[in-house]
Design an enzyme around this catalytic site. Sequence first.
Site, PDB file in Angstrom:
ATOM      1  CB  SER A 102      -1.949  -5.788  -2.746  1.00  0.00           C
ATOM      2  OG  SER A 102      -2.820  -4.932  -2.208  1.00  0.00           O
ATOM      3  N   GLY A 248      -8.042 -18.648   8.572  1.00  0.00           N
ATOM      4  CA  GLY A 248      -6.571 -18.140   9.529  1.00  0.00           C
ATOM      5  C   GLY A 248      -5.894 -17.219   9.078  1.00  0.00           C
ATOM      6  NE  ARG A 254     -11.017 -12.205   4.777  1.00  0.00           N
ATOM      7  CZ  ARG A 254     -12.076 -13.020   5.353  1.00  0.00           C
ATOM      8  NH1 ARG A 254     -11.870 -13.585   5.924  1.00  0.00           N
ATOM      9  NH2 ARG A 254     -12.125 -13.749   3.490  1.00  0.00           N
ATOM     10  CD  GLN A 290     -22.707  28.499   3.447  1.00  0.00           C
ATOM     11  OE1 GLN A 290     -23.742  27.493   2.927  1.00  0.00           O
ATOM     12  NE2 GLN A 290     -23.075  29.583   4.256  1.00  0.00           N
ATOM     13  CD  GLU A 374      -6.565 -10.365   1.631  1.00  0.00           C
ATOM     14  OE1 GLU A 374      -6.213 -10.049   3.106  1.00  0.00           O
ATOM     15  OE2 GLU A 374      -5.753 -10.185   0.698  1.00  0.00           O
TER      16      GLU A 374
END
Length: 395
Positions: A102, A248, A254, A290, A374
Amino acid sequence: MTTRRLRPPVAPDDLLDVDHLLDDEEKAIRDTVRDVVTDTVRPHVAGWYEAGELPARELALELGRVGVLGMHLEGYGSAGTSATAYGLACLELEAADSGVRSLVSVQGSLAMHALHAYGSEDHRREWLPRMATGEAIGCFGLTEPDHGSDPAGMRTTARRDGGDWVLDGTKMWITNGSVADVAVVWAQTDDGIRGFVVPAGTSGFTATDVRHKMSLRASVTSELVLEGLRLPASAELPGAQGLKGPLGCLNEARFGIVFGAVGAARDCLLTALDYAGSRVQFDRPISGFQLTQAKLADMTLEYGKALLLALHLGRAKDARGLAPAQVSLGKLNNVREALEIARTTRTILGANGITLDYPVMRHANNLESVLTYEGTSEMHALTIGQALTGVQAFR
């Protein structure tokens, strides 16, 4: 035809055969960032998280030394690397901690990108070289206490007073806020939303840390208060008009998250593999059961799909750019799957998974924030829906 044989145990990246998809420069950048993270972040990040602090200035200088800050920008001290290389750097950073990624995302893809794309030449020359080295830290003031998903409703205002601008308002959840040397702040004006360059220390500007966080604790998160903050006319970003400017910048940040979330997922997956191989129950390692192997296989599959999606979007961005809905595809899928991998990893580790001796709960808590900052998962889903149908569903 020769059939390649894989001798177990095989690491997830080897199983996916990822390295052949990268060129030499990309692998070198990835490895350099991984080494820096190993030396400067991993030994300390659990302590930073527990204390709710980050040595942001020292870390910024170290990351600036290796050229990570604003690495995808051209000129002014930045290397102008490919988007894919930048994404791989974000992956390695978030493999250590989302808060560290960040710091880099806000510095390079929000604050520096805003100045680079929309600022004046004076803005670029004054700030970008120092931000690229980490000598100056930036933040990005868009989100407000009552306006996150709907930034058009922001209440922060900028009014003209003679030859100056006067700003009033509050910004919230601002990464790097209290350690920033400069803030890019967005405000309503009589001519719509505009961006402004606000040096820290300007009269009327205060930044206070947000306390009591349970997520992104190794990150500086702040509230910015603007009270009669007076700026010269030259502080306005001349190239940004309306929401196109801040949105923008958000698309740039992002994109880094698309890769970054994969890093958090990988760190959890590798932790689970190591733990399952050494944890003995009923006289055998739990990796031999498993249900545990099914979890490991499913997590590797989702990690691999997320990584390949990130690489595909990186190549597309380098070749022709990305539409917002394409970025939303990557963020929605990769953060959602990384969070599920973190949660599943915790079940393999049992009670040990809730401690800071292992990174999985820290990653899970961080990814809860990454899921909604964001752009919330809901907003990204609706962005994809609008692209598919032509109908906007969030207004």
